[in-house]
Design a protein around this motif. Structure first.
Motif, mmCIF file in Angstrom:
data_model
loop_
_atom_site.group_PDB
_atom_site.id
_atom_site.type_symbol
_atom_site.label_atom_id
_atom_site.label_comp_id
_atom_site.label_asym_id
_atom_site.label_seq_id
_atom_site.Cartn_x
_atom_site.Cartn_y
_atom_site.Cartn_z
ATOM 1 N N ALA A 1 0.987 -0.982 -0.450
ATOM 2 C CA ALA A 1 -0.285 -0.026 0.447
ATOM 3 C C ALA A 1 0.814 1.273 -0.567
ATOM 4 O O ALA A 1 0.640 1.778 -0.468
ATOM 5 C CB ALA A 1 -1.309 0.053 0.691
ATOM 6 N N ARG A 2 2.385 1.421 0.729
ATOM 7 C CA ARG A 2 2.422 2.595 0.500
ATOM 8 C C ARG A 2 3.449 2.748 -0.793
ATOM 9 O O ARG A 2 3.708 3.658 -0.675
ATOM 10 C CB ARG A 2 3.773 2.324 2.056
ATOM 11 C CG ARG A 2 3.532 2.321 3.297
ATOM 12 C CD ARG A 2 4.366 1.705 4.750
ATOM 13 N NE ARG A 2 3.619 2.267 5.799
ATOM 14 C CZ ARG A 2 3.483 1.163 6.364
ATOM 15 N NH1 ARG A 2 4.755 0.640 6.621
ATOM 16 N NH2 ARG A 2 3.535 1.484 7.581
ATOM 17 N N TRP B 1 6.041 10.166 -3.676
ATOM 18 C CA TRP B 1 5.189 8.410 -3.721
ATOM 19 C C TRP B 1 4.440 7.722 -4.487
ATOM 20 O O TRP B 1 3.506 8.554 -4.933
ATOM 21 C CB TRP B 1 4.236 8.742 -1.583
ATOM 22 C CG TRP B 1 5.681 8.348 -1.137
ATOM 23 C CD1 TRP B 1 5.880 9.825 -0.222
ATOM 24 C CD2 TRP B 1 6.202 7.445 -0.403
ATOM 25 N NE1 TRP B 1 7.434 9.924 0.284
ATOM 26 C CE2 TRP B 1 6.724 8.293 0.638
ATOM 27 C CE3 TRP B 1 6.201 6.694 -0.738
ATOM 28 C CZ2 TRP B 1 7.835 7.555 1.125
ATOM 29 C CZ3 TRP B 1 7.159 5.741 0.073
ATOM 30 C CH2 TRP B 1 7.882 6.218 0.648
ATOM 31 N N THR C 1 -4.613 -0.431 -7.485
ATOM 32 C CA THR C 1 -4.434 -0.676 -6.062
ATOM 33 C C THR C 1 -4.691 -2.374 -5.837
ATOM 34 O O THR C 1 -5.100 -3.335 -7.035
ATOM 35 C CB THR C 1 -5.927 -0.772 -5.433
ATOM 36 O OG1 THR C 1 -6.131 0.688 -5.028
ATOM 37 C CG2 THR C 1 -6.471 -1.279 -3.642
ATOM 38 N N GLU D 1 1.803 5.296 -4.363
ATOM 39 C CA GLU D 1 1.390 3.983 -4.098
ATOM 40 C C GLU D 1 1.041 2.646 -4.811
ATOM 41 O O GLU D 1 0.629 2.725 -5.938
ATOM 42 C CB GLU D 1 -0.013 4.219 -3.188
ATOM 43 C CG GLU D 1 0.441 5.683 -2.794
ATOM 44 C CD GLU D 1 -1.178 5.937 -1.888
ATOM 45 O OE1 GLU D 1 -2.563 5.517 -2.461
ATOM 46 O OE2 GLU D 1 -1.111 6.352 -0.568
ATOM 47 N N TYR D 2 1.345 1.258 -4.016
ATOM 48 C CA TYR D 2 1.127 0.595 -4.503
ATOM 49 C C TYR D 2 2.297 0.401 -6.284
ATOM 50 O O TYR D 2 1.655 -0.431 -7.034
ATOM 51 C CB TYR D 2 -0.370 0.072 -5.134
ATOM 52 C CG TYR D 2 -1.782 0.054 -3.833
ATOM 53 C CD1 TYR D 2 -1.912 -1.027 -3.257
ATOM 54 C CD2 TYR D 2 -2.189 0.837 -3.528
ATOM 55 C CE1 TYR D 2 -2.191 -1.168 -1.818
ATOM 56 C CE2 TYR D 2 -3.263 1.427 -2.697
ATOM 57 C CZ TYR D 2 -3.338 -0.036 -1.901
ATOM 58 O OH TYR D 2 -4.071 0.083 -1.246
#
Length: 441
Positions: free
Chosen positions: A347-348, A361, A369, A363-364
């Protein structure tokens, strides 16, 4: 130590502790009852195939044989000492002598049946008995955290859909996964209450019609295609995180095994090129309603899988937990990386430093997702994409056959699993430019 149905004297803590250690190494293939012969009629222990030792009192009442469970010697959920079990046994004998059945249900008025009392009975008599330890813990947790604080003191008969819907709606906004777990736990608890005539009907029925998001968890059809596999693999390499977490994520994709089985992988489970997952760590083998002997699962380790094992002598994917010692010093206690740590790492994602000091950043890892379990689905889909027979990949993932096939097809499929995982690893190596040069003969 061989398990016998009769014990020559009285149980002692030394005997029980020795028995506990022995069955931890070699669990019995089926449940075994061991009785005391001298001085304690009907008092005994049941050694379950899961390794749990349970005290019981066998007696006759009203012309029928009854078994009263007194607690477990080595199960933290209902643990009792030998002396506590003997006291319960003596109390039960006194009740039988007075003409009272120790297992008789106490009469309770309708006004006394509150939600928390029904929940406690449901957890003890149904969830703990018929659910796996992991799911029982989940059910117990969601009831205690999200249901009982709001409804616990209310009479069970007064609960309506108007009381339940706001709880689930609130969780769907902030914790959709816990909302679905709460929905399942409430449904079963209220069914339990209806079945015992504590309530006239279950107010929780057809709740997914009111709250459709409860029905199908997100991401059940998510998998990474070849292009995504390349991007994610490389970004895992470049991104932050512990080496063991990165290796575990890759290992799920390479072997197709469940994240929770991979995260707790131990060196003692590996023999040469084969990893044997003990049945006690396999989700589908831990069902208390299983009607066959639980089975271990063997996984072939390809060259790519072997390269991800690291050099640890205990857990393959270790983590370190910082604790304060009694002397005030900080110590690092070793254990396996947790399943949740893998999900949090995905997730981060990872950070990318661009020009002019800009930090972004992803994510994933910059993809739509996905979860660690989707890597397992990606492995299965990838094997189908490169024409590995479905029966082979099914055995790799430890998906069970139909009842008839499971009864008559007892082949171990080791050769087919080895071929499937070798071909899948070769495909990944080619995608990722990891293929090693041919070794001279």
């Amino acid at each position: 130590m061989s398990l016998k149905t009769k014990f020559g004297g009285k149980f002692t803590d030394i005997y029980l502790d020795t028995l506990r250690k022995e069955i931890a190494k070699t669990p019995p293939p089926k449940e075994v009852d061991i009785r005391e012969v001298k001085g304690s009629p009907g008092f005994g222990i049941r050694v379950r195939k899961t390794g749990v030792i349970t005290f019981f009192y066998m007696y006759h009442f009203g012309g029928k044989r009854r078994m009263l469970i007194l607690g477990s010697y080595n199960d933290p959920r209902s643990k009792v000492t030998l002396s506590e079990a003997r006291q319960k046994y003596n109390d039960a004998i006194a009740q039988v002598g007075a003409g009272v059945d120790p297992m008789a249900k106490p009469t309770t008025s309708a006004t006394d049946l509150t939600v928390d009392k029904v929940a406690a009975e449901f957890l003890e008599k149904y969830s703990q008995v018929y659910y796996s330890p992991r799911w029982h813990q989940t059910v117990s947790g969601v009831l205690k955290n999200y249901v009982l604080p709001k409804l616990g003191g209310r009479p069970i008969k007064s609960i309506s859909r108007r009381d339940i819907i706001p709880i689930l709606e609130s969780l769907l906004v902030t914790k959709p996964g816990q909302a679905r777990n709460t929905h399942k736990a409430l449904s079963m608890m209220l069914w339990f209450a209806e079945d015992r005539e504590y309530i006239p009907s279950n107010p929780h029925t057809k709740m997914t019609r009111t709250l459709p998001n409860l029905s199908v968890p997100e991401g059940k059809d998510r998998f990474l295609d070849d292009q995504e596999i390349v991007k994610v693999w490389r970004r895992i390499d470049r991104g932050p995180g512990e080496d063991s977490t990165k290796r575990a994520l890759k290992f799920i994709l390479v072997t197709g095994q469940r994240p929770e089985e991979v995260s707790s992988m131990h060196r003692k489970e590996i023999n040469g090129r084969w990893w044997t997952i003990p049945w006690s760590r396999i989700k589908t083998e831990n069902k208390k309603t299983l009607r066959r002997k639980p089975q271990d699962h063997r996984v072939y380790l390809s060259d790519l899988a072997m390269s991800l094992l690291g050099d640890g002598t205990e857990y393959i994917f270790p983590s370190f937990e910082v604790k304060d010692g009694e002397d005030g010093l900080v110590r690092r206690e070793r254990g396996p990386v947790s399943r949740n740590s893998l999900s949090q790492r995905v997730a981060r994602g990872y950070r990318c430093e661009r020009r002019k000091g800009q930090v972004v950043w992803f994510e994933y890892y910059g993809r739509p997702t996905w979860t660690p379990h989707d890597l397992r689905r990606s492995a299965k889909s990838g094997m189908s994409r490169i024409n590995i027979p479905k029966d082979w990949s099914k055995k790799v993932l430890n998906h069970k056959d139909s009842r008839i096939d499971g009864t008559y097809d007892l082949h171990d499929y080791d050769d087919q699993k080895q071929e499937a995982l070798t071909r899948w690893s070769a495909h990944l190596e080619s995608l990722l430019n990891l293929k090693k040069p041919e070794q001279p003969e």
